[in-house]
Design a protein around this motif. Structure first.
Motif, short mmCIF file in Angstrom:
data_model
loop_
_atom_site.label_atom_id
_atom_site.label_comp_id
_atom_site.label_asym_id
_atom_site.label_seq_id
_atom_site.Cartn_x
_atom_site.Cartn_y
_atom_site.Cartn_z
N UNK A 163 2.15 0.74 11.65
CA UNK A 163 3.05 -0.07 10.85
C UNK A 163 2.37 -0.70 9.65
N UNK A 164 1.61 -1.77 9.89
CA UNK A 164 1.04 -2.54 8.80
C UNK A 164 0.02 -1.75 7.99
N UNK A 165 -0.81 -0.97 8.68
CA UNK A 165 -1.84 -0.22 7.96
C UNK A 165 -1.21 0.81 7.03
N UNK A 166 -0.26 1.59 7.56
CA UNK A 166 0.38 2.61 6.73
C UNK A 166 1.14 1.98 5.57
N UNK A 167 1.88 0.90 5.87
CA UNK A 167 2.67 0.25 4.84
C UNK A 167 1.80 -0.34 3.73
N UNK A 168 0.62 -0.87 4.10
CA UNK A 168 -0.29 -1.46 3.11
C UNK A 168 -1.16 -0.40 2.45
N UNK A 169 -1.53 0.63 3.21
CA UNK A 169 -2.49 1.62 2.75
C UNK A 169 -1.87 2.62 1.77
N UNK A 170 -0.69 3.14 2.10
CA UNK A 170 -0.11 4.24 1.31
C UNK A 170 0.12 3.84 -0.15
N UNK A 171 0.71 2.66 -0.46
CA UNK A 171 0.88 2.34 -1.89
C UNK A 171 -0.44 2.25 -2.65
N UNK A 172 -1.47 1.65 -2.03
CA UNK A 172 -2.76 1.51 -2.72
C UNK A 172 -3.44 2.87 -2.86
N UNK A 173 -3.44 3.67 -1.78
CA UNK A 173 -4.05 5.00 -1.81
C UNK A 173 -3.35 5.88 -2.85
N UNK A 174 -2.01 5.82 -2.89
CA UNK A 174 -1.25 6.61 -3.86
C UNK A 174 -1.62 6.21 -5.28
N UNK A 228 9.14 9.08 4.89
CA UNK A 228 9.26 9.96 3.74
C UNK A 228 9.51 9.18 2.46
N UNK A 229 10.19 8.04 2.57
CA UNK A 229 10.54 7.27 1.37
C UNK A 229 9.35 6.54 0.77
N UNK A 230 8.41 6.08 1.60
CA UNK A 230 7.33 5.22 1.10
C UNK A 230 6.49 5.87 -0.01
N UNK A 231 6.00 7.11 0.15
CA UNK A 231 5.22 7.70 -0.96
C UNK A 231 6.03 7.84 -2.24
N UNK A 232 7.32 8.22 -2.11
CA UNK A 232 8.18 8.35 -3.29
C UNK A 232 8.40 7.01 -3.97
N UNK A 233 8.72 5.99 -3.19
CA UNK A 233 8.92 4.65 -3.74
C UNK A 233 7.64 4.13 -4.39
N UNK A 234 6.50 4.37 -3.74
CA UNK A 234 5.22 3.90 -4.28
C UNK A 234 4.92 4.56 -5.63
N UNK A 235 5.15 5.87 -5.72
CA UNK A 235 4.89 6.59 -6.96
C UNK A 235 5.84 6.12 -8.07
N UNK A 236 7.11 5.90 -7.73
CA UNK A 236 8.09 5.45 -8.74
C UNK A 236 7.74 4.06 -9.26
N UNK A 237 7.40 3.16 -8.37
CA UNK A 237 7.08 1.80 -8.81
C UNK A 237 5.77 1.76 -9.58
#
Length: 534
Positions: A66-77, A294-303
């Motif tokens: 939960x928290x790791x993926x949610x925090x990690x994916x936007x920064x890693x992306x 599936x939405x998190x990487x797309x949302x991270x890239x868009x923002x």
């Protein structure tokens, strides 16, 4: 605009991949639960296992998936897109090193202080009782699982950020396979059979790490121990992860609170909540978590790219899909709760009263399904903006409401009241996040019309509920044999799906029209290909 449509299509395709893999895992999970129900029923040994397993599951949510993926994916992306794969690998290696260090301390502490941990989580267990001592033993066996599952979660975040979804989604299936094998082949030979289940969990955690090794190696993205632990990226994740831990794990925290309070209720209450929750988790995992993942990487890239209109429309579209799937899933489980539980679990030590008890829990957990999914979508939207404070505030509000509602409802409704309290808390959490998102992004984010789509999906689901419940109510499911139960249940489910599909098409629900369009397109392509071949 074409790029946004393509992104939306890719996101739906990724959600389909994650959902399909998760479906396999959830089916295996139901098989696992059926084996557990047959061997242990709702006896004290089962209660002990589910309490002990709840603790590492909570830590998995707090520090893992939960928290790791949610925090990690936007920064890693962000690092991957703006600074390249080599810098992204250095960042993930630093975080991996920090994660291993922290989890080693937590695991050792959980083993050493297992009695105190169990006492904290299950106050109603007498410290000198057999169930308390058994829970302590199981807690010590399950403690290392935290390490393996959190490392697996880091690998999942890396692969998802790189748009590889299949392997991470399949990984949880290995846990279920491992538990089934240990339950059938190892447990019967042990003095305390329930210990064999704990061994199966431990092996399953190791397997979830190993399955991701190949895809990570193929992308030269395997993190390693690093002397440079602290970097700007790691600091960003650390700042986000504290609030995100509670923001993402609120449901698991509420489940721990439910377990604590249920330990004061009659024997079997914890197990009834477990089975009700497990069945509710099926659509939540197959559709809700798949869509959020599936939405998190797309949302991270868009923002990250400053495409704020596309970002808002993706949130709206995701919530429309949430309504299209969430309402029929909730009402379907409510209509068929007793036949589902009777078909899956009513054999061996799991008897009629257990079916009724678990069905009551499933009823009130199911009420919250659309809102559980909605919270995950809204949470991912805030995480993509690197805002973890808002989900934290919503989670805190929901936790307080859950505790209060638990205390109010446990007297008149027993364990069913605890399930209802969790669902009502999720409604409050979703409402809070939606309002805060509207204040931040403006009302324009509703341009996708998800409120209109939600109303149409709900109307179609009501019609489905009426059809399924009217048929299922004609049978005495407990008096039937397993083959007859399975046939009757499949018939009721088929009727419900047909009624919902027809109603959704008649009401022109966006999800139904999209599916119809894709089917027509594929049929046309097949016909054209067939004509060319002749």
């Amino acid at each position: 605009m074409k790029g946004h449509v393509s992104e939306r299509s890719s996101m739906v395709k990724a959600a389909g991949i994650v959902g399909g893999a998760t479906f396999v895992s959830r089916v295996l999970g139901l098989c696992r639960d059926a084996v557990m129900a047959f061997l242990f029923g709702a006896a004290s040994s089962a209660d002990a296992f589910y309490v002990a397993f709840r603790i590492p599951n909570l830590m998995r949510q707090l520090f893992g998936e939960g928290a790791l993926a949610a925090s990690f994916v936007p920064v890693y992306t962000d690092i991957l897109e703006h600074r390249g794969p080599e810098e992204a690998k250095k960042f993930s290696s630093g975080l991996f090193t920090l994660l291993v260090a922290v989890l080693s301390v937590l695991t050792a502490g959980m083993i050493l202080f297992a009695p105190q941990v169990v006492r904290l989580v299950a106050w109603g267990f007498d410290p000198g009782s057999d169930i308390f001592l058994r829970t302590v033993v199981l807690t010590r066996w399950l403690a290392p699982y935290m390490m393996f599952i959190c490392v697996a979660a880091l690998g999942m975040g890396i692969l998802n950020a790189r748009r590889h979804f299949l392997t991470p989604a399949l990984a949880p299936a290995l846990l279920n396979v491992s538990i089934i094998i240990f339950a059938l082949l190892v447990s019967p030979g042990l003095a305390d059979p329930i210990v064999g289940i704990a061994w199966g969990v431990l092996v399953g955690g190791i397997l979830q790490v190993l399955i991701q090794w190949g895809p990570l190696k193929a992308r030269d993205a395997i993190p390693s121990l690093s002397l440079k632990v602290v970097s700007p990226g790691v600091r960003r994740v650390a700042v986000m992860m504290g609030p995100a831990a509670l923001g993402v794990a609120v449901y698991q925290v509420n489940m721990v609170v439910d377990t604590l309070i249920a330990s004061f209720l009659p024997a079997g209450s914890i197990t009834y909540l477990w089975y009700g929750n497990r069945l509710m988790q099926f659509p939540l995992g197959v559709f809700g978590i798949a869509l959020a993942t599936a939405a998190l990487p797309t949302l991270s890239a868009q923002f990250s790219g400053g495409r704020f209109d596309d970002f808002s429309q993706t949130v709206s579209f995701s919530l429309s899909l949430t309504a299209f799937i969430g309402f029929p899933a909730a009402l379907g489980l409510i209509a068929l709760r007793e036949p589902i539980i009777a078909t899956l679990f009513a054999r061996g030590a799991f008897v009629g009263k257990d079916v009724i008890g678990a069905a009551a829990a499933l009823l009130f957990y199911s009420v919250g399904i659309p809102f559980f999914i909605g919270v995950k979508i809204m949470g991912r939207a805030f995480f993509a903006m690197e805002d973890t404070r808002t989900p934290f505030a919503g989670a805190s509000l929901a936790m307080a409401a859950n505790v209060l509602l638990n205390l109010l409802l446990m007297g008149p409704m027993l364990h069913a009241g605890l399930a209802l309290a969790t669902s009502l808390a999720s409604v409050l959490n979703f409402g809070f996040l939606a309002i805060r998102f509207t204040i931040r992004r403006g009302k324009s984010w509703m341009t996708g019309g998800f409120l209109r789509e939600a109303a149409k999906s709900f109307m179609a689901a009501i019609l489905m509920f009426g059809a399924a419940s009217s048929i299922s109510g004609r049978y005495d499911w407990l008096a039937m044999g397993t083959p007859a139960r399975a046939a009757g249940l499949l018939g009721c489910m088929a009727l419900g799906i047909i009624v919902y599909s027809i109603a959704a098409l008649a009401l022109r629900c966006e999800g139904a029209m999209d599916i119809k369009g894709k089917l027509v397109s594929r049929i046309d392509d097949f016909v054209k290909s067939h004509r060319r071949s002749h």
